[in-house]
Structures are given as structure tokens and as C-alpha cells.
Write an enzyme that holds these catalytic residues in place. Structure first.
Site: not given
Length: 381
Positions: A178, A305, A360
Site C-alpha cells: 500500500d 491521498y 492486499h
């Protein structure tokens, strides 16, 4: 240079009581008609999870598990970075930086770290072991304080080089998934003299949405999948990357809301066949969510983000990562680019492993497979 200070976590009894009261007052929405989970977190599951979190989950046990690992804080100019620091057992442990992502935390690594630091305990060759530094990323969990600055991936990478220096390591390996994978790639690009090699369980290539490109069947299939995922799987990125403060109000005030936001990702991104607990024990998931709750760090955790949507990719266009690289491709990872595309950014891919299972949250879901791949990569360096 900053000196690491010993640290131990203790959440107050008052904070635990407040959490239980808030959970008891949870107001659930109605269930959208149609297939469960099709439109987001399923109400029946959340109702049971809230009850379990309130009445059965033992935070003190999870807190003690974390505190069983040596922990430190490293005070830098603009952030006090929390780290697990576990020395390896063996003749020549290699320094390894572990980087989590969102919505993860250092709780992801608690089953993974012992396999790296004490391989003989797990039937592995003790001649290769690692001394592990596993930070809470700046702006996440115990590396967050209200009012502190927010951090981009680029800034996180710079700070973690300083953290490793504080522990006496000017050269080290990095493993990440990630945002941790993006951070590892950025460190190898921007700090090549410090990074011996990087091991990734996400391939952090640009995702520009051009779905009709590709010169091979594998590339075309990738872009088709990428286009579908960008359409239906990235809503969270748009709100976290454009109006993170607004969302932070809801998730900082409601533990059920925080859990619902994160739980959907654990289900969607893990190799669980629709049942989260097939891949991730419920208590492990709730320990991770509870750390976000107790630290109040969810809003700050969105910042990578925001900066990603308002600046260049961490490895800029035309940039190349020249350090040795390994990639573990887990079948339920959200995006899995082919090697031909990865080689456009990573100039020295030494290992590319297609895993039989996992998603993930690799260190949490499949610690044995992940440690085997890390060891094979490092053995060959």
C-alpha cells in the site's frame, strides 16, 4: 541526531469507557435493497461487529501484544515517530524497514516480525535474519498528534531515512505494501545511497485510467481491469483525496462509522471469499481499527491521498528506480500490473513471485509466504 526514546502504549480506562458508550449508542442505517455488500458495508455484519467490539473485544490483550515488542519514539523536527525496533537473532542480522499503508498500522506486522527476526523459531535458516524497524508512518497512529503537519509520501520517505539514521543505519532494506510500497519506491528513487534493495507487495505504477493501451495481451488485460477498478473501486480515494477534512468529522466522532469505512476495505482487498475472518482474525482487524480510534489519526492518515491527487507521482514521469527490487504479486491485490510495465519504472527487478493466495494485507494474511519471498530476495543480493 535524535535519540530513540523507549515507549509503551496505555490507553486510559476513560477512553475505553467512552468507546463502549459510543458503540452502545450506535444508530445503524437501513440495509440497501439488493445483494449484501454490493453497495458497501453490510448492515447485519456491522451490527454484529459493533456488539462484539463493545462486549467481547479485549483491547488490553491487543495492547499487551503490541507492548511485548520493543517500541520507541524518535523526535524529528516536525513529527514524533513511533517505531517497533526488534533486533535480529543470528550471526549478521540485516537492517530492514517495514512500511505499512492505509488503512493499516503496525498491528499488521506483529505475526510477521518474529519470522524475520528469529527465523530459527519458525524452522528457517538462522544464518539470515533481520533487525526490524517498523514505524507508524508519519501522520498515522502513534506517529500522530493533533495539529501537526500532514505528510506526503515524499515527505514520509525523507523522514524514515532520518528514523533509520537515529537507530544507526545509513544503509538498509525496505519492505512495503500500500502506501508503504509507494514509500519504499520513493526512498529507493530519492535516497539510493541509503537503500540496499526494496521488496514490494504492491506495484506502485501510475494509474492514469488509459484503458485502451497495451501492446501485449497481459498489458491489455491489465488496463481493462484497471479501468473497471478506477470506475467502481476508488470512491474512497476521491473523498480522501479531495475533501479529507469533511470525512474526518464523521469517522473521528463515530467508532461504528470508522469501522464501517475500514471494514469494507478489509473485505474487498483480502483473499477472504467474502468472509473477512477467513483471511484476517476479527480481533486483529479490530485492534487495527481501534488504534485509529484511540489516536484520532484517521483524518491525518488521508493526507497521502490528497497530495497524490494534487502533485506528481512519487517517482516522477521518466524517473527510474535503480535499486534492486522484488515484487510479490498476491492474487487478490486490487491492481496487478504485468512485469513489462513495471520494468518501465523499476530498472533492476531481481525477483517477481506470483503467490498462490493472499491479498492486499500480505503481512497479516500470509506472513509465511511473504517472509519466504523476502528471504529469497535478500539471499540473492
Amino acid at each position: 541526531m535524535a535519540e530513540p526514546r523507549p515507549f509503551s502504549l496505555h490507553v486510559s480506562d476513560e477512553a475505553l469507557a467512552d468507546l463502549r458508550q459510543r458503540l452502545a449508542l450506535t444508530r445503524l442505517p437501513d440495509q440497501t435493497p439488493g445483494e449484501p455488500w454490493a453497495y458497501g458495508t453490510e448492515v447485519g455484519y456491522m451490527s454484529e461487529l459493533v456488539r462484539y467490539w463493545r462486549d467481547a473485544f479485549d483491547w488490553r490483550r491487543e495492547e499487551a501484544w503490541l507492548n511485548a515488542f520493543p517500541q520507541f519514539k524518535v523526535q524529528l523536527d516536525d513529527v514524533d515517530v513511533h517505531c517497533l525496533y526488534v533486533e535480529g537473532k543470528g550471526p549478521n542480522p540485516r537492517p530492514l524497514l517495514l512500511c505499512h499503508g492505509w488503512p493499516g498500522s503496525v498491528f499488521e506486522f506483529l505475526n510477521f516480525i518474529p519470522r524475520l527476526t528469529d527465523p530459527a523459531r519458525f524452522g528457517l535458516d538462522p544464518s539470515l535474519s533481520f533487525t526490524v524497524v517498523a514505524p507508524s508512518l508519519p501522520g498515522y497512529g502513534l506517529s500522530f498528534a493533533p495539529g501537526q503537519k500532514r505528510f506526503s509520501v515524499e515527505e514520509i520517505a525523507d523522514r524514515l531515512v532520518e528514523v533509520m539514521a537515529a537507530f544507526g543505519y545509513g544503509r538498509f532494506l525496505v519492505q512495503g505494501g500500500d502506501w508503504g510500497g509507494f514509500t519504499a519506491a520513493r526512498m529507493a528513487y530519492a535516497h539510493p545511497d541509503n537503500v540496499e534493495g526494496i521488496h514490494l507487495n504492491i506495484m506502485p505504477l501510475p494509474r492514469d485510467g488509459k484503458t485502451n493501451q497495451g501492446s501485449t495481451p497481459e498489458e491489455k488485460a491489465h488496463f481493462d481491469h484497471l479501468g473497471a477498478w478506477l470506475k467502481d473501486g476508488t470512491g474512497y480515494q476521491w473523498i480522501q483525496g479531495t475533501k479529507p477534512q469533511t470525512l474526518a468529522f464523521a469517522l473521528t466522532d463515530s467508532p461504528a462509522g470508522l469501522a464501517a469505512w475500514i471494514v469494507e476495505k478489509f473485505r474487498s482487498w483480502s483473499d477472504c471469499e467474502g468472509v473477512i475472518e477467513n483471511a484476517i482474525p476479527r480481533d486483529h482487524m479490530l485492534a487495527n481499527i481501534a488504534l485509529y480510534w484511540f489516536t484520532g489519526a484517521i483524518g491525518s492518515s488521508f493526507w497521502p491521498y490528497y497530495t497524490r491527487m494534487h502533485s506528481e507521482w512519487p517517482v516522477p514521469p521518466g524517473g527510474k528506480v535503480m535499486r534492486p527490487t522484488a515484487y510479490a504479486e498476491f492474487p487478490k491485490e486490487m491492481v496487478r500490473p504485468p512485469r513489462s510495465l513495471a520494468e518501465e519504472m523499476f530498472a533492476d527487478i531481481r525477483r517477481w513471485t506470483v503467490m498462490p493466495k493472499g491479498g492486499h494485507f500480505a503481512a497479516l494474511e500470509q506472513p509465511d509466504l511473504l517472509v519466504e519471498d523476502v528471504r529469497a530476495f535478500v539471499s540473492a543480493l
